[in-house]
Scaffold this motif. Structure first.
Motif, PDB file in Angstrom:
ATOM      1  N   ALA A 104       0.789  -1.173   0.107  1.00 32.44           N
ATOM      2  CA  ALA A 104      -0.025  -0.105  -0.281  1.00 32.44           C
ATOM      3  C   ALA A 104       0.813   1.325  -0.026  1.00 32.44           C
ATOM      4  N   GLY A 105       2.019   1.233  -0.618  1.00 36.60           N
ATOM      5  CA  GLY A 105       3.116   2.314  -0.543  1.00 36.60           C
ATOM      6  C   GLY A 105       2.750   3.195  -1.772  1.00 36.60           C
ATOM      7  N   GLY A 106       3.790   4.232  -2.156  1.00 36.69           N
ATOM      8  CA  GLY A 106       3.421   5.092  -3.080  1.00 36.69           C
ATOM      9  C   GLY A 106       3.143   4.498  -4.400  1.00 36.69           C
ATOM     10  N   ALA A 107       3.770   3.419  -4.855  1.00 36.77           N
ATOM     11  CA  ALA A 107       3.434   2.629  -6.171  1.00 36.77           C
ATOM     12  C   ALA A 107       2.148   2.111  -6.281  1.00 36.77           C
ATOM     13  N   ASN A 137      -1.753  -5.602   3.305  1.00 40.76           N
ATOM     14  CA  ASN A 137      -0.661  -4.744   3.570  1.00 40.76           C
ATOM     15  C   ASN A 137      -0.351  -5.046   4.963  1.00 40.76           C
ATOM     16  N   ARG A 138       1.018  -4.805   5.176  1.00 40.63           N
ATOM     17  CA  ARG A 138       1.787  -5.430   6.380  1.00 40.63           C
ATOM     18  C   ARG A 138       1.120  -4.345   7.709  1.00 40.63           C
ATOM     19  N   SER A 139       1.338  -3.051   7.321  1.00 43.35           N
ATOM     20  CA  SER A 139       0.951  -1.833   8.311  1.00 43.35           C
ATOM     21  C   SER A 139      -0.358  -1.719   8.048  1.00 43.35           C
ATOM     22  N   ARG A 188      -1.284   2.473   6.577  1.00 41.57           N
ATOM     23  CA  ARG A 188      -1.239   2.886   5.156  1.00 41.57           C
ATOM     24  C   ARG A 188      -2.159   2.174   4.399  1.00 41.57           C
ATOM     25  N   THR A 203       5.097  -4.451  -3.569  1.00 38.97           N
ATOM     26  CA  THR A 203       6.051  -4.004  -2.555  1.00 38.97           C
ATOM     27  C   THR A 203       7.437  -4.242  -3.190  1.00 38.97           C
ATOM     28  N   SER A 204       8.340  -4.022  -2.242  1.00 37.55           N
ATOM     29  CA  SER A 204       9.965  -3.883  -2.897  1.00 37.55           C
ATOM     30  C   SER A 204      10.417  -5.236  -2.638  1.00 37.55           C
ATOM     31  N   VAL A 260       5.817  -5.119  -9.784  1.00 40.30           N
ATOM     32  CA  VAL A 260       6.225  -3.860 -10.174  1.00 40.30           C
ATOM     33  C   VAL A 260       7.683  -3.805 -10.178  1.00 40.30           C
ATOM     34  N   GLY A 268       7.753  -5.887 -14.070  1.00 40.74           N
ATOM     35  CA  GLY A 268       7.939  -4.209 -13.857  1.00 40.74           C
ATOM     36  C   GLY A 268       8.478  -3.540 -14.806  1.00 40.74           C
ATOM     37  N   LEU A 287       7.870   0.248 -16.044  1.00 37.92           N
ATOM     38  CA  LEU A 287       8.819   1.170 -15.794  1.00 37.92           C
ATOM     39  C   LEU A 287       9.130   2.034 -17.360  1.00 37.92           C
TER      40      LEU A 287
HETATM   41  P1  NDP Z   1       6.998   2.446  -0.493  1.00 40.10           P
HETATM   42  O1  NDP Z   1       8.036   2.420   0.401  1.00 40.10           O
HETATM   43  O2  NDP Z   1       6.049   3.502  -0.653  1.00 40.10           O
HETATM   44  O3  NDP Z   1       6.296   1.158  -0.172  1.00 40.10           O
HETATM   45  C1  NDP Z   1       6.543  -0.185   0.261  1.00 40.10           C
HETATM   46  C2  NDP Z   1       5.509  -1.208   0.436  1.00 40.10           C
HETATM   47  O4  NDP Z   1       6.048  -2.595   0.433  1.00 40.10           O
HETATM   48  C3  NDP Z   1       4.682  -0.923   1.562  1.00 40.10           C
HETATM   49  O5  NDP Z   1       3.150  -1.502   1.556  1.00 40.10           O
HETATM   50  C4  NDP Z   1       5.294  -1.900   2.571  1.00 40.10           C
HETATM   51  O6  NDP Z   1       4.507  -2.153   3.724  1.00 40.10           O
HETATM   52  C5  NDP Z   1       5.669  -3.098   1.675  1.00 40.10           C
HETATM   53  N1  NDP Z   1       6.805  -3.946   2.153  1.00 40.10           N
HETATM   54  C6  NDP Z   1       8.301  -3.485   2.087  1.00 40.10           C
HETATM   55  N2  NDP Z   1       8.921  -4.531   2.672  1.00 40.10           N
HETATM   56  C7  NDP Z   1       7.932  -5.563   3.209  1.00 40.10           C
HETATM   57  C8  NDP Z   1       8.077  -6.715   3.761  1.00 40.10           C
HETATM   58  N3  NDP Z   1       9.294  -7.339   4.278  1.00 40.10           N
HETATM   59  N4  NDP Z   1       6.931  -7.420   3.923  1.00 40.10           N
HETATM   60  C9  NDP Z   1       5.611  -6.913   3.551  1.00 40.10           C
HETATM   61  N5  NDP Z   1       5.516  -5.764   3.328  1.00 40.10           N
HETATM   62  C10 NDP Z   1       6.571  -5.002   2.815  1.00 40.10           C
HETATM   63  O7  NDP Z   1       7.592   2.027  -1.965  1.00 40.10           O
HETATM   64  P2  NDP Z   1       7.097   2.283  -3.594  1.00 40.10           P
HETATM   65  O8  NDP Z   1       5.722   1.880  -3.366  1.00 40.10           O
HETATM   66  O9  NDP Z   1       7.310   3.440  -3.935  1.00 40.10           O
HETATM   67  O10 NDP Z   1       7.780   1.144  -4.254  1.00 40.10           O
HETATM   68  C11 NDP Z   1       7.314  -0.201  -4.065  1.00 40.10           C
HETATM   69  C12 NDP Z   1       8.225  -1.099  -5.271  1.00 40.10           C
HETATM   70  O11 NDP Z   1       7.604  -0.477  -6.400  1.00 40.10           O
HETATM   71  C13 NDP Z   1       9.718  -0.909  -5.246  1.00 40.10           C
HETATM   72  O12 NDP Z   1      10.408  -1.855  -5.555  1.00 40.10           O
HETATM   73  C14 NDP Z   1      10.022   0.144  -6.485  1.00 40.10           C
HETATM   74  O13 NDP Z   1      11.030  -0.261  -7.028  1.00 40.10           O
HETATM   75  C15 NDP Z   1       8.943  -0.283  -7.268  1.00 40.10           C
HETATM   76  N6  NDP Z   1       8.567   0.631  -8.560  1.00 40.10           N
HETATM   77  C16 NDP Z   1       8.260   0.229  -9.684  1.00 40.10           C
HETATM   78  C17 NDP Z   1       7.850   1.105 -10.717  1.00 40.10           C
HETATM   79  C18 NDP Z   1       8.065   0.674 -12.196  1.00 40.10           C
HETATM   80  O14 NDP Z   1       7.888   1.743 -12.885  1.00 40.10           O
HETATM   81  N7  NDP Z   1       8.065  -0.709 -12.368  1.00 40.10           N
HETATM   82  C19 NDP Z   1       7.507   2.483 -10.581  1.00 40.10           C
HETATM   83  C20 NDP Z   1       7.708   2.766  -8.960  1.00 40.10           C
HETATM   84  C21 NDP Z   1       7.721   1.833  -8.024  1.00 40.10           C
HETATM   85  P3  NDP Z   1       4.296  -1.320   4.837  1.00 40.10           P
HETATM   86  O15 NDP Z   1       3.370  -0.251   4.327  1.00 40.10           O
HETATM   87  O16 NDP Z   1       3.683  -2.192   5.820  1.00 40.10           O
HETATM   88  O17 NDP Z   1       5.722  -0.732   5.252  1.00 40.10           O
END
Ligand code: NDP
Length: 285
Positions: A133-136, A156-158, A161, A199-200, A227, A250, A254
């Motif tokens: 549920a992050g920015g992407a 989502n973990r948290s 968000r 997620t990442s 992604v 992904g 991109l």
């Molecule tokens: P954010 O930091 O905003 O969000 C990360 C998300 O991943 C959160 O929901 C986080 O959960 C979750 N997460 C991370 N680690 C874990 C874990 N170990 N277990 C469970 N949940 C986890 O990052 P972005 O949304 O900006 O980016 C996410 C991915 O998207 C990145 O890998 C980035 O490279 C990729 N991306 C790809 C693009 C493309 O064009 N292909 C464009 C933009 C991004 P929590 O909320 O609980 O922390």
């Protein structure tokens, strides 16, 4: 015959920024279009963002991308924001219109194009599950909702968000959304048309990490997306392929989100094959 030795400038502001691959695809695309443009990676810490935006204005930048930690903070420094980016509350691309700086978000548009053009899937009426549920995820789910997706489950973990994104989708878009806390291994519900790792988890160099999903719950007719562009075939996608599911990586997102930004800046269509080839070469090395 070169009429000017001066380059038109675009680039990315971020912290960290050194490993951002956007320039790898943009510079060959500018060359292929015969444009004397340059794409610069600029290390800008959070406190320096206002000065960096003012600097970009003064230096005549044609536009710029924003990455961590600036996608939200930049909004207050712009003259206008596109409606979808305003809804997401995040800007990843700024374009210039005369002296005005306009905020856009191309992440979700890139994913939408990848779903339609690379996977050949119309998102209209679909049931979609998002891990993250992050920015992407925020940008992608808002665009999918505006494109007519029926239902979105956010896993989502948290809690904060996840519930915040579900509230936004339910209140501001035509889609229905629900939140599922990601506690143990997640089982994908029957009838899921599209499953997305947003997620990442699995991003280079942690390529052996895989999201906690019960892979046996993935039906072969579910489109499974990641992604993460590097590596293009993540462990998650490989496990889904082993289940017989179709997958979408992904890299396409991109390329497409970059091509949308390219068009916003230059007014012309980017050669997406040139961009894709450049990235594939780069990620192979
Ligand atoms: P954010 O930091 O905003 O969000 C990360 C998300 O991943 C959160 O929901 C986080 O959960 C979750 N997460 C991370 N680690 C874990 C874990 N170990 N277990 C469970 N949940 C986890 O990052 P972005 O949304 O900006 O980016 C996410 C991915 O998207 C990145 O890998 C980035 O490279 C990729 N991306 C790809 C693009 C493309 O064009 N292909 C464009 C933009 C991004 P929590 O909320 O609980 O922390």
């Amino acid at each position: 015959m070169v009429t000017s030795l001066r380059h038109d400038l675009v680039g990315a502001f971020g912290d960290p920024i050194d490993e951002n691959p956007t320039g790898v695809m943009m510079e060959p695309a500018f060359a292929a279009a015969g444009l004397n443009w340059r794409y610069q990676l600029l290390h800008v810490g959070a406190a320096d963002l206002p000065a960096a935006v003012a600097g970009a204005r003064a230096l005549g930048f044609r536009g710029f991308n924003l990455t961590i930690p600036h996608k939200v903070a930049v909004l207050e420094h712009l003259d206008a924001v596109a409606p979808d980016a305003a809804l997401m509350g995040a800007v990843n691309t700024v374009r210039r219109e005369g002296d005005r700086l306009i905020g856009e978000n191309t992440d979700g548009k890139g994913f939408l194009r990848s779903i339609r053009e690379d996977a050949g899937v119309d998102p209209g009426g679909k049931f979609v599950v998002f891990l993250g549920a992050g920015g992407a995820a925020r940008a992608m789910t808002v665009e999918l909702a505006l494109a007519g997706v029926e239902h979105i489950t956010i896993v989502n973990r948290s809690l904060g968000r996840g519930t915040e994104l579900v509230k936004l989708l339910n209140e501001k878009t035509p889609a229905r959304a629900q939140f599922v806390p990601w506690i143990d291994t997640y089982r994908v519900p029957q009838g899921t048309n599209i499953l997305v790792n947003a997620t990442s988890i699995g991003l280079y160099p942690n390529t052996s990490d895989i999201p906690a999903v019960d892979m046996t719950s993935i039906a072969p007719d579910t489109l499974v997306c990641d992604v993460i562009p590097n590596p293009p075939n993540t462990g998650f996608l490989a496990a889904a392929q082993a289940r017989g599911a179709r997958t979408l990586n992904g890299l396409g997102m991109l390329v497409h989100q970059g091509a949308v930004a390219f068009k916003l800046w230059t007014g012309i269509d980017a050669d997406e094959q040139v961009m894709r080839d450049a990235l594939e070469r780069f990620f192979r090395n």
